[in-house]
Write a protein that holds these residues in place. Sequence first.
Motif, short mmCIF file in Angstrom:
data_model
loop_
_atom_site.label_atom_id
_atom_site.label_comp_id
_atom_site.label_asym_id
_atom_site.label_seq_id
_atom_site.Cartn_x
_atom_site.Cartn_y
_atom_site.Cartn_z
N GLY A 13 79.92 -1.67 -53.04
CA GLY A 13 80.52 -0.76 -54.00
C GLY A 13 79.55 0.18 -54.69
O GLY A 13 79.83 1.35 -54.86
N THR A 14 78.41 -0.32 -55.12
CA THR A 14 77.43 0.49 -55.84
C THR A 14 76.09 -0.22 -55.83
O THR A 14 76.03 -1.42 -55.54
N SER A 15 75.06 0.49 -56.17
CA SER A 15 73.77 -0.16 -56.40
C SER A 15 73.83 -0.85 -57.76
O SER A 15 74.51 -0.39 -58.67
N VAL A 16 73.14 -1.96 -57.89
CA VAL A 16 73.12 -2.70 -59.14
C VAL A 16 71.70 -2.63 -59.70
O VAL A 16 70.73 -2.96 -59.02
N TYR A 17 71.61 -2.15 -60.95
CA TYR A 17 70.32 -1.98 -61.60
C TYR A 17 70.12 -3.09 -62.61
O TYR A 17 70.90 -3.25 -63.55
N LEU A 18 69.06 -3.88 -62.40
CA LEU A 18 68.69 -4.97 -63.29
C LEU A 18 67.30 -4.67 -63.85
O LEU A 18 66.56 -3.86 -63.27
N PRO A 19 66.91 -5.30 -64.94
CA PRO A 19 65.56 -5.06 -65.46
C PRO A 19 64.50 -5.35 -64.40
O PRO A 19 64.41 -6.46 -63.88
N GLY A 20 63.75 -4.32 -64.03
CA GLY A 20 62.67 -4.47 -63.06
C GLY A 20 63.10 -4.66 -61.62
O GLY A 20 62.28 -4.98 -60.77
N ARG A 21 64.38 -4.47 -61.34
CA ARG A 21 64.86 -4.74 -59.98
C ARG A 21 66.13 -3.94 -59.69
O ARG A 21 66.95 -3.72 -60.57
N VAL A 22 66.28 -3.53 -58.44
CA VAL A 22 67.49 -2.83 -58.00
C VAL A 22 68.02 -3.51 -56.74
O VAL A 22 67.26 -3.82 -55.82
N LEU A 23 69.32 -3.75 -56.73
CA LEU A 23 69.98 -4.24 -55.52
C LEU A 23 70.74 -3.05 -54.96
O LEU A 23 71.83 -2.71 -55.42
N PRO A 24 70.15 -2.37 -53.95
CA PRO A 24 70.75 -1.11 -53.48
C PRO A 24 72.01 -1.33 -52.66
O PRO A 24 72.18 -2.35 -51.99
N MET A 25 72.90 -0.34 -52.74
CA MET A 25 74.13 -0.36 -51.97
C MET A 25 73.82 -0.18 -50.48
O MET A 25 74.49 -0.74 -49.62
N LEU A 26 72.80 0.61 -50.19
CA LEU A 26 72.40 0.90 -48.81
C LEU A 26 70.99 0.37 -48.58
O LEU A 26 70.24 0.15 -49.53
N PRO A 27 70.59 0.19 -47.33
CA PRO A 27 69.23 -0.25 -47.05
C PRO A 27 68.19 0.67 -47.70
O PRO A 27 68.39 1.89 -47.79
N GLU A 28 67.11 0.08 -48.14
CA GLU A 28 66.06 0.83 -48.83
C GLU A 28 65.53 2.00 -48.00
O GLU A 28 65.21 3.06 -48.54
N GLN A 29 65.46 1.84 -46.67
CA GLN A 29 64.98 2.92 -45.82
C GLN A 29 65.85 4.16 -45.94
O GLN A 29 65.38 5.28 -45.76
N LEU A 30 67.13 3.97 -46.24
CA LEU A 30 68.02 5.11 -46.43
C LEU A 30 67.93 5.65 -47.86
O LEU A 30 67.61 6.81 -48.07
N CYS A 31 68.24 4.79 -48.85
CA CYS A 31 68.36 5.29 -50.22
C CYS A 31 67.03 5.74 -50.80
O CYS A 31 66.99 6.70 -51.58
N ASN A 32 65.94 5.10 -50.45
CA ASN A 32 64.64 5.49 -51.00
C ASN A 32 63.79 6.26 -49.99
O ASN A 32 62.68 6.67 -50.31
N GLY A 33 64.31 6.44 -48.79
CA GLY A 33 63.53 7.10 -47.74
C GLY A 33 64.23 8.33 -47.21
O GLY A 33 64.14 9.41 -47.78
N VAL A 34 64.95 8.17 -46.12
CA VAL A 34 65.55 9.29 -45.40
C VAL A 34 66.45 10.14 -46.30
O VAL A 34 66.43 11.37 -46.20
N CYS A 35 67.21 9.51 -47.19
CA CYS A 35 68.15 10.26 -48.03
C CYS A 35 67.55 10.67 -49.37
O CYS A 35 68.20 11.41 -50.13
N SER A 36 66.39 10.20 -49.70
CA SER A 36 65.79 10.52 -50.99
C SER A 36 65.23 11.94 -50.97
O SER A 36 64.51 12.33 -50.05
N LEU A 37 65.58 12.73 -51.98
CA LEU A 37 65.18 14.14 -52.03
C LEU A 37 63.75 14.27 -52.57
O LEU A 37 63.51 14.90 -53.60
N ARG A 38 62.83 13.67 -51.85
CA ARG A 38 61.42 13.72 -52.24
C ARG A 38 60.89 15.14 -52.08
O ARG A 38 61.34 15.88 -51.20
#
Length: 171
Positions: free
Chosen positions: A68-93
């Motif tokens: 449903g969504t990414s979950v943001y916890l103190p010091g930690r994120v449980l992403p909705m999508l694999p990290e390679q997508l949300c923090n990599g290929v799809c991230s507007l770096r």
Amino acid sequence: VSEADRAGRKDLTNVKMVTIDSEDAKDLDDAVSVERDGENYVLGVHIADVTNYVQEKSALDREALERGTSVYLPGRVLPMLPEQLCNGVCSLRPNEDKFTLSALMEIDDAGRVVNERLARTITRSKARLVYDDVNALFAGSEQQLAAMETLKDTLRAMRTLAGKLRVRRQA
């Protein structure tokens, strides 16, 4: 982004756009741009086009739907999508061509939207900015002014337009 992948997408890689997020953000999923077009502003809101990588009814799509969504916890994120997508290929770096969906709005000096369109685009963020640094720039920080020299006019145009939109909304 290969040449074949560019087909059917509007190339906005030369538009001066930035991401503005918290310092610890990793998934830079949106960018903004403001340009003047005569008397009007052109506001662009550019969102990472995840659908280019996550096909409907695929295993990734089913898993994202389940989460449903990414979950943001103190010091930690449980992403909705694999990290390679949300923090990599799809991230507007910065300085990387990315697939995006863009809302482009032409806004007059009174803050009225006079034209709008949605487009499948390719964009290239010019900088990854942090809220506190942008606020320091507007507060007159010489250090931030020097650090954002090439973007200060764009950021000031964004601030001016935001003010016009705020006045219109409050009226």
